[in-house]
Structure formats: structure tokens, C-alpha cells
Design a protein around this motif. Structure first.
Motif, PDB file in Angstrom:
ATOM      1  N   GLN A  58       0.810  -1.218   0.000  1.00 28.10           N
ATOM      2  CA  GLN A  58       0.000   0.000   0.000  1.00 28.10           C
ATOM      3  C   GLN A  58       0.846   1.273   0.000  1.00 28.10           C
ATOM      4  O   GLN A  58       0.315   2.376   0.027  1.00 28.10           O
ATOM      5  N   ALA A 110     -11.263   4.668  -6.269  1.00 29.06           N
ATOM      6  CA  ALA A 110      -9.974   4.391  -5.625  1.00 29.06           C
ATOM      7  C   ALA A 110      -8.816   5.174  -6.218  1.00 29.06           C
ATOM      8  O   ALA A 110      -7.717   5.157  -5.689  1.00 29.06           O
ATOM      9  N   HIS A 121      -2.565   2.675  -4.080  1.00 28.08           N
ATOM     10  CA  HIS A 121      -2.560   2.526  -2.623  1.00 28.08           C
ATOM     11  C   HIS A 121      -3.707   1.625  -2.143  1.00 28.08           C
ATOM     12  O   HIS A 121      -3.509   0.687  -1.366  1.00 28.08           O
ATOM     13  N   PHE A 122      -4.906   1.888  -2.664  1.00 26.91           N
ATOM     14  CA  PHE A 122      -6.057   1.129  -2.164  1.00 26.91           C
ATOM     15  C   PHE A 122      -6.071  -0.314  -2.678  1.00 26.91           C
ATOM     16  O   PHE A 122      -6.641  -1.188  -2.020  1.00 26.91           O
ATOM     17  N   VAL A 125      -4.205  -1.930  -0.041  1.00 29.49           N
ATOM     18  CA  VAL A 125      -4.984  -2.007   1.215  1.00 29.49           C
ATOM     19  C   VAL A 125      -5.977  -3.176   1.127  1.00 29.49           C
ATOM     20  O   VAL A 125      -6.052  -4.019   2.022  1.00 29.49           O
ATOM     21  N   ASP A 147      -9.905   7.263   8.080  1.00 33.11           N
ATOM     22  CA  ASP A 147      -9.577   6.859   6.713  1.00 33.11           C
ATOM     23  C   ASP A 147     -10.887   6.546   5.996  1.00 33.11           C
ATOM     24  O   ASP A 147     -11.209   5.390   5.714  1.00 33.11           O
ATOM     25  N   GLN A 150     -10.882   4.645   2.619  1.00 33.41           N
ATOM     26  CA  GLN A 150     -10.496   3.250   2.878  1.00 33.41           C
ATOM     27  C   GLN A 150     -11.690   2.472   3.423  1.00 33.41           C
ATOM     28  O   GLN A 150     -11.981   1.356   2.980  1.00 33.41           O
TER      29      GLN A 150
END
Ligand code: AMP
Length: 273
Positions: A58, A110, A121-122, A125, A147, A150
């Protein structure tokens, strides 16, 4: 509390738990925000599992993966005192294999806001959280509203991949002066720590405008940007809770999101209204 470091140890310890299990995934350097998630999980479940794992997938090239704050001994103490049943602290090698399917977060949600500055990044995650869900098999999993994007993407993943658990959103924990707690706050110098207050100040400005009857999002954003002027603002956005663009405030269905750089530290904050 059992501290487990391997997948095998975790599976064994998980099998020994009866009843409901709450799960709190973290990257460590635990603070009162993390603690509030643990406390909620402990209150609502028979057992709580916490993971501490700084997840490489991530982080983007050049981000703080290698320097992310680590406080292993303090983290262990915090989890122990809170009443956690299992603390899972795996290594990168244990969590990832050389060849494996990946997961892509829906790009329209995202690759905006956080995902615009941090493309991919997502994906990282979702990938790690799905692995952690499969390992810990929780009844409920606890995530901070801090977040917000997220949280939204994880709720979307759980619903669309039919993952059998409940995601529990948790309130943002703040310092007395309003600064949202973050493991990255340790990067701030005393002056930057003061400047960082402008993020929550801007959310207060928006709140006051809304209380006074303002519903026009463009106008509210302009006021917020005025407050944030001394900082390097990355985004100020007001969206509905599905992260869709709106032009007027929908009370009970809107989120105000702000991201700004204070020195070299990127900070985020938000308010659900
Ligand atoms: P992190 O260790 O930063 O990956 O965060 C782990 C979890 O703690 C995530 O669900 C975060 O949203 C949550 N969290 C981080 N900071 C806060 C805060 N100030 N208040 C509430 N939850 C938080």
C-alpha cells in the motif's frame, strides 16, 4: 494475550477461540485512535485479534515504508493492557508469495482523493485486508472513519466479494485541541504541529457555515480553502457517503474531506455530517 508471529501459530490460536471475534488491523505505532477501535471490539465481541503489519503493497515508491514508525514493545503493552486475545505480527515474507492473484479497487472510487496522490494505494490495502480477514476469520472488523475512503472501499469489497463479516466504522479520536491522532503526527516539528490544527479548523469553519444554513458546497469549500491557505492543500472535497460528487449538502449523507501537506507530512481529516 498470545503474541503470534507466523501464519501457523495464528491458525492454531484462532481455532482455540470460541464465540464472536473482533478484528482490528493496524500498522502499529499504536495511539488512542487504535485503542478506541480495540476497546469497541473488546466490548462487542468475546475475543479480539489485533494485527500489526506495515504493509508494503500500500506504499508507493518514495513513501515512508522503510521509515514508518515502529514501537513494537509499546504496541505489545497497549494490546495486553486493553485485553486483546491475540496479537498477530507477521513478516512481509509470510504475507506475500512471489506469484499470487491481486485485487484491484474500483478505479472510479480508488483513484481519486487519496488514490489520486497515491495511485494503487487502495489496491494494496484491499489485498492485505482480504488476506488478514481470511486468516483471522472475524465476526466483525473495526476501522476508523479517519480513513473514510479506505472504509468505504473496504465496505464495498466485503459486500461485493460476499465476505462474511460485519465492518464496524469507528469515530475519529482527536487530541484535546482537535488534531486527529495519526501515527504520522510524530513527524511534525513543534511549529508544524501548530500549523496542522488548520485541518480541523477548516472542518469547524465548514460546520459553522452549515449550522448557519449554508448548503452550497462550492461556497463552503471556498471558506475552507481560505482557512487552509498557509498549507499546501492537496484536496478539499464534500461528497455523499457513496463518495459521489454533490453540489449541495445532504445532511446525514455527506462527508467533508481535507488533505494537506504540513512540511513534508501529508495529513488527512474529515467530518461526517
Ligand atoms: P493505521 O495503523 O494507520 O493503518 O490505522 C489502523 C486503523 O486505525 C484504521 O482503521 C484507521 O482508520 C484507524 N485510525 C487511525 N487513526 C485514527 C483516529 N485518530 N481515530 C480513529 N481511528 C483511527
Amino acid at each position: 494475550m498470545k503474541i503470534v508471529k507466523t501464519i501457523e501459530e495464528l491458525s492454531q490460536a484462532r481455532r482455540e477461540l470460541n464465540g464472536s471475534v473482533g478484528f482490528v488491523p493496524t500498522m502499529g505505532a499504536l495511539h488512542n485512535g487504535h485503542l478506541s477501535l480495540m476497546q469497541k471490539s473488546i466490548a462487542e465481541n468475546d475475543h479480539t485479534i489485533v494485527s500489526v503489519f506495515v504493509n508494503p503493497t500500500q506504499f508507493l515508491e518514495g513513501e515512508d515504508f522503510h521509515t514508518y514508525p515502529q514501537r513494537t514493545q509499546a504496541d505489545i503493552k497497549i494490546c495486553e493492557l486493553a485485553g486483546v486475545s491475540i496479537l498477530f505480527m507477521p513478516t512481509v515474507e509470510m504475507m506475500y508469495s512471489k506469484m499470487e492473484p491481486t485485487i484491484l479497487a474500483p478505479s472510479s472510487k480508488a483513484y481519486v482523493l487519496e488514490g489520486l496522490a497515491r495511485p494503487g494505494h487502495f489496491d494494496g490495502v484491499l489485498r492485505v485486508v482480504l488476506k488478514l480477514f481470511n486468516l483471522t476469520k472475524p465476526t466483525r472488523a473495526y476501522f476508523g472513519k479517519k480513513d473514510a475512503q479506505q472504509l468505504y472501499l473496504l465496505q464495498n469489497m466485503v459486500a461485493s466479494l460476499f465476505v462474511d463479516l460485519e465492518i464496524v466504522p469507528c469515530e475519529i479520536v482527536r487530541e484535546d485541541d482537535g488534531l486527529a491522532l495519526s501515527s504520522r503526527n510524530v513527524y511534525l516539528s513543534p511549529q508544524e504541529r501548530k500549523d496542522a490544527l488548520l485541518l480541523c479548523e477548516s472542518l469547524k469553519v465548514a460546520t459553522h457555515a452549515i449550522i448557519a444554513g449554508e448548503r452550497d458546497i462550492a461556497k463552503i469549500k471556498t471558506e475552507m480553502l481560505q482557512t487552509l491557505k498557509p498549507l499546501h492543500v492537496e484536496y478539499v472535497e464534500i461528497l455523499n457517503r457513496d463518495f459521489d460528487t454533490i453540489s449541495t449538502i445532504e445532511i446525514g449523507n455527506s462527508i467533508i474531506l481535507v488533505c494537506a501537506k504540513v512540511g513534508t507530512t501529508r495529513l488527512i481529516d474529515n467530518l461526517w455530517i
